[in-house]
Design a protein around this motif. Structure first.
Motif, PDB file in Angstrom:
ATOM      1  N   LEU A   1       0.821  -1.213   0.000  1.00 36.03           N
ATOM      2  CA  LEU A   1       0.000   0.000   0.000  1.00 36.03           C
ATOM      3  C   LEU A   1       0.857   1.264   0.000  1.00 36.03           C
ATOM      4  CD1 LEU A   1      -2.851  -0.985   2.471  1.00 36.03           C
ATOM      5  CD2 LEU A   1      -3.056  -0.594   0.017  1.00 36.03           C
ATOM      6  N   ARG A   2       1.936   1.275   0.777  1.00 35.29           N
ATOM      7  CA  ARG A   2       2.840   2.442   0.789  1.00 35.29           C
ATOM      8  C   ARG A   2       3.510   2.629  -0.565  1.00 35.29           C
ATOM      9  NH1 ARG A   2       3.877   0.514   6.087  1.00 35.29           N
ATOM     10  NH2 ARG A   2       5.679  -0.639   5.374  1.00 35.29           N
ATOM     11  N   ARG A   3       3.895   1.506  -1.191  1.00 37.59           N
ATOM     12  CA  ARG A   3       4.516   1.582  -2.514  1.00 37.59           C
ATOM     13  C   ARG A   3       3.538   2.162  -3.533  1.00 37.59           C
ATOM     14  NH1 ARG A   3       3.986  -1.257  -6.731  1.00 37.59           N
ATOM     15  NH2 ARG A   3       2.898  -2.942  -5.687  1.00 37.59           N
ATOM     16  N   LYS A   4       2.288   1.699  -3.501  1.00 33.04           N
ATOM     17  CA  LYS A   4       1.274   2.204  -4.429  1.00 33.04           C
ATOM     18  C   LYS A   4       0.988   3.683  -4.179  1.00 33.04           C
ATOM     19  CE  LYS A   4      -1.027  -2.172  -5.344  1.00 33.04           C
ATOM     20  NZ  LYS A   4      -2.224  -2.993  -5.145  1.00 33.04           N
ATOM     21  N   GLN A   5       0.911   4.064  -2.922  1.00 31.24           N
ATOM     22  CA  GLN A   5       0.653   5.462  -2.582  1.00 31.24           C
ATOM     23  C   GLN A   5       1.804   6.347  -3.070  1.00 31.24           C
ATOM     24  OE1 GLN A   5       0.352   6.356   1.604  1.00 31.24           O
ATOM     25  NE2 GLN A   5      -0.950   8.132   1.200  1.00 31.24           N
ATOM     26  N   LYS A   6       3.025   5.895  -2.887  1.00 30.29           N
ATOM     27  CA  LYS A   6       4.193   6.655  -3.349  1.00 30.29           C
ATOM     28  C   LYS A   6       4.150   6.804  -4.862  1.00 30.29           C
ATOM     29  CE  LYS A   6       9.201   6.646  -3.462  1.00 30.29           C
ATOM     30  NZ  LYS A   6      10.415   5.893  -3.251  1.00 30.29           N
ATOM     31  N   HIS A   7       3.815   5.719  -5.560  1.00 31.68           N
ATOM     32  CA  HIS A   7       3.737   5.746  -7.020  1.00 31.68           C
ATOM     33  C   HIS A   7       2.673   6.750  -7.481  1.00 31.68           C
ATOM     34  CE1 HIS A   7       3.984   4.313 -11.137  1.00 31.68           C
ATOM     35  NE2 HIS A   7       2.667   4.148 -11.133  1.00 31.68           N
ATOM     36  N   LEU A   8       1.507   6.738  -6.844  1.00 33.89           N
ATOM     37  CA  LEU A   8       0.439   7.679  -7.203  1.00 33.89           C
ATOM     38  C   LEU A   8       0.856   9.119  -6.947  1.00 33.89           C
ATOM     39  CD1 LEU A   8      -2.751   5.831  -5.901  1.00 33.89           C
ATOM     40  CD2 LEU A   8      -2.146   6.299  -8.281  1.00 33.89           C
ATOM     41  N   MET A   9       1.535   9.360  -5.849  1.00 34.75           N
ATOM     42  CA  MET A   9       2.001  10.714  -5.540  1.00 34.75           C
ATOM     43  C   MET A   9       3.032  11.179  -6.565  1.00 34.75           C
ATOM     44  SD  MET A   9       2.170  10.451  -1.366  1.00 34.75           S
ATOM     45  CE  MET A   9       3.057  11.974  -1.178  1.00 34.75           C
ATOM     46  N   GLU A  10       3.913  10.273  -6.991  1.00 30.44           N
ATOM     47  CA  GLU A  10       4.912  10.622  -8.003  1.00 30.44           C
ATOM     48  C   GLU A  10       4.250  10.919  -9.347  1.00 30.44           C
ATOM     49  OE1 GLU A  10       7.541   7.270  -7.854  1.00 30.44           O
ATOM     50  OE2 GLU A  10       8.664   8.079  -6.150  1.00 30.44           O
TER      51      GLU A  10
ATOM     52  N   GLU B   1       1.185  12.019  -9.771  1.00 32.54           N
ATOM     53  CA  GLU B   1       0.482  13.288  -9.594  1.00 32.54           C
ATOM     54  C   GLU B   1       1.458  14.462  -9.668  1.00 32.54           C
ATOM     55  OE1 GLU B   1      -1.957  14.919  -5.928  1.00 32.54           O
ATOM     56  OE2 GLU B   1      -2.825  13.047  -6.707  1.00 32.54           O
ATOM     57  N   ALA B   2       2.620  14.317  -9.065  1.00 36.57           N
ATOM     58  CA  ALA B   2       3.628  15.365  -9.107  1.00 36.57           C
ATOM     59  C   ALA B   2       4.130  15.581 -10.525  1.00 36.57           C
ATOM     60  CB  ALA B   2       4.787  15.018  -8.167  1.00 36.57           C
ATOM     61  N   ALA B   3       4.270  14.484 -11.287  1.00 35.64           N
ATOM     62  CA  ALA B   3       4.749  14.598 -12.665  1.00 35.64           C
ATOM     63  C   ALA B   3       3.723  15.329 -13.527  1.00 35.64           C
ATOM     64  CB  ALA B   3       5.027  13.211 -13.237  1.00 35.64           C
ATOM     65  N   VAL B   4       2.438  15.067 -13.307  1.00 35.58           N
ATOM     66  CA  VAL B   4       1.381  15.722 -14.064  1.00 35.58           C
ATOM     67  C   VAL B   4       1.354  17.213 -13.762  1.00 35.58           C
ATOM     68  CG1 VAL B   4      -1.135  15.914 -14.341  1.00 35.58           C
ATOM     69  CG2 VAL B   4      -0.050  13.676 -14.321  1.00 35.58           C
ATOM     70  N   LYS B   5       1.545  17.560 -12.499  1.00 28.92           N
ATOM     71  CA  LYS B   5       1.513  18.958 -12.073  1.00 28.92           C
ATOM     72  C   LYS B   5       2.844  19.660 -12.341  1.00 28.92           C
ATOM     73  CE  LYS B   5      -1.741  18.399  -8.263  1.00 28.92           C
ATOM     74  NZ  LYS B   5      -1.882  18.498  -6.789  1.00 28.92           N
ATOM     75  N   GLY B   6       3.869  18.881 -12.601  1.00 27.58           N
ATOM     76  CA  GLY B   6       5.203  19.472 -12.775  1.00 27.58           C
ATOM     77  C   GLY B   6       5.817  19.860 -11.451  1.00 27.58           C
ATOM     78  N   ASP B   7       5.382  19.240 -10.392  1.00 24.81           N
ATOM     79  CA  ASP B   7       5.829  19.532  -9.039  1.00 24.81           C
ATOM     80  C   ASP B   7       6.793  18.433  -8.573  1.00 24.81           C
ATOM     81  OD1 ASP B   7       6.072  20.624  -6.518  1.00 24.81           O
ATOM     82  OD2 ASP B   7       4.163  19.813  -5.799  1.00 24.81           O
ATOM     83  N   PHE B   8       8.033  18.580  -8.952  1.00 28.62           N
ATOM     84  CA  PHE B   8       9.019  17.519  -8.651  1.00 28.62           C
ATOM     85  C   PHE B   8       9.663  17.716  -7.344  1.00 28.62           C
ATOM     86  CE2 PHE B   8       8.646  17.652 -13.262  1.00 28.62           C
ATOM     87  CZ  PHE B   8       8.338  16.350 -13.522  1.00 28.62           C
TER      88      PHE B   8
END
Length: 94
Positions: free
Chosen positions: A76-85, A87-94
């Motif tokens: 679950l933590r791995r999936k959450q991290k992947h989703l956050m990454e 989302e950050a890539a879509v927003k350009g928020d690295f």
């Protein structure tokens, strides 16, 4: 974990590889667990964080934790991290 209403025995998870050795009449009863909690002596047996660690459920719960809960939380933590990454890539928020 749950308690059978008629027998008072605690339903516990079992390891598939040990299914042939499992004896349902050896699982603790609710009355037994209550007695174990009452008889637990911290001075002799050591301080523990959770009440289940004071009972005969400890080995079963620790196996359940190690073989099911910990891998589930890790996934679950791995999936959450992947989703956050993502989302950050879509927003350009690295």
């Amino acid at each position: 974990f749950c308690v059978h209403p008629k027998t008072g025995r605690v339903c516990v998870p079992i390891q598939v590889e040990n299914v042939r050795e499992f004896d349902p009449f050896e699982v603790p009863t609710l009355a037994q667990l209550m007695r174990e909690l009452d008889e637990y002596d911290e001075e002799k047996q050591g301080k523990v964080k959770h009440n289940w660690q004071k009972t005969s459920l400890r080995p079963t719960f620790e196996a359940f934790q190690k073989e099911f809960l910990e891998p589930m939380w890790k996934d679950l933590r791995r999936k959450q991290k992947h989703l956050m990454e993502e989302e950050a890539a879509v927003k350009g928020d690295f």
